[in-house]
Scaffold this motif. Sequence first.
Motif, PDB file in Angstrom:
ATOM      1  N   GLN A 254     -29.237  70.180  19.782  1.00 62.82           N
ATOM      2  CA  GLN A 254     -30.547  69.678  19.393  1.00 62.82           C
ATOM      3  C   GLN A 254     -30.746  68.282  19.972  1.00 62.82           C
ATOM      4  O   GLN A 254     -29.770  67.579  20.262  1.00 62.82           O
ATOM      5  CB  GLN A 254     -30.672  69.638  17.874  1.00 62.82           C
ATOM      6  CG  GLN A 254     -30.598  71.004  17.212  1.00 62.82           C
ATOM      7  CD  GLN A 254     -30.908  70.942  15.729  1.00 62.82           C
ATOM      8  OE1 GLN A 254     -31.465  69.957  15.246  1.00 62.82           O
ATOM      9  NE2 GLN A 254     -30.557  71.996  15.011  1.00 62.82           N
ATOM     10  N   THR A 271     -39.216  66.025  12.390  1.00 62.32           N
ATOM     11  CA  THR A 271     -38.122  66.938  12.051  1.00 62.32           C
ATOM     12  C   THR A 271     -36.946  66.151  11.471  1.00 62.32           C
ATOM     13  O   THR A 271     -36.683  65.010  11.851  1.00 62.32           O
ATOM     14  CB  THR A 271     -37.645  67.723  13.282  1.00 62.32           C
ATOM     15  OG1 THR A 271     -37.215  66.801  14.300  1.00 62.32           O
ATOM     16  CG2 THR A 271     -38.774  68.584  13.827  1.00 62.32           C
ATOM     17  N   THR A 272     -36.242  66.786  10.538  1.00 60.73           N
ATOM     18  CA  THR A 272     -35.102  66.153   9.876  1.00 60.73           C
ATOM     19  C   THR A 272     -33.948  67.141   9.769  1.00 60.73           C
ATOM     20  O   THR A 272     -34.110  68.343   9.975  1.00 60.73           O
ATOM     21  CB  THR A 272     -35.488  65.680   8.462  1.00 60.73           C
ATOM     22  OG1 THR A 272     -35.859  66.818   7.663  1.00 60.73           O
ATOM     23  CG2 THR A 272     -36.647  64.688   8.507  1.00 60.73           C
TER      24      THR A 272
END
Length: 353
Positions: A254, A271-272
């Motif tokens: 990622q 995003t987290t």
Amino acid sequence: MTRVVDVVVIGGGQSGLAAGYHLRRLGLECAVLDARPAPGGAWRQTWDSLRLFSPAAFSSLPGRLMPPQPGETYPDAAHVVTYLTDYEQRYELPVHRPVRVAGVHRADELLRVDTDSGVWLARAVISATGTWSSPFVPAVPGRAAFRGTQLHTVGYTSPRDVSGRKVIVVGGGNSGAQIAADLAYDTDLTWVTPREPRYLADDIDGRALFDHATARRRALDEGRTDTGGVASLGDIVAVPSVRDARDAGLLRAQPMFDRITPGGIARADGTTAEADVIIWCTGFRPALSHLAPLGLRGPRGRIPTSGTRALGEPRLHLLGYGDWTGPASATLIGVGRPAREAAREIAGLLGVV
């Protein structure tokens, strides 16, 4: 207590042993000062599953081939420790341990090496402390507020230490890929890399990397076009564990995050990811603080060199810190040649040859 020798070698890992081997062959009196309590250098502090990139015969120090490890094509770290221990004993290298060097100073015609067990005076010094004792972690916003556990590569041992937890591995190089592969089966893994992972071809191992690094150095020395070195081939050697996890679809990288939250990471796009553990596989810096009294550091913290010799102090050589001190000099197979060149240059300086 003050002792006087021709050459002090600082560091008793693979680079220091290679230097000691060549110095002894040239008839120079040397002392190898090692901060660790036992032989093996940084190989004593690696994660359990680490394997060499090359077969044993292509991972050897000068003078003695590494024997193969039964049942293994690529030896593990414990096998390397055994080999280095035997190497040190076989050649009766004058290693003193544990000895911590506080600083190297000019002392008229000699260099003074201050340690926690006395002073050494030498006509020349080889610094071979490597990078393992100087891990690098980037200054990411929020890192200090993270409530979980943070480790660097040097602090990771095995999946059992973090089994069943949410783990983020940061880093797109060999250590990041290998540790991510190690954890892919037993943890809730998120692998984060600054860019898309670049795997070398599956048939490339340390032998080919050494040949490529050597060819690049030869090209540069002859004024030909820079081939780009090992980095032009990719960032990750596809050792069996990495290849297996990749082919099973377990290594999906990622993109890098922008900040760390108390419970994980966050990106600018919103995003987290949650995390119990963050493992920083973000590299190292040369361990050179003992050389600070000489005032030699240049841009980016490096000491400018010609080969292994420090430009600002011809009695000092640096060995095993990467390509800037010799092609592949931070590897077992690669350190032999720059160690030989450093020893020969020192012998010439001292009028021995």
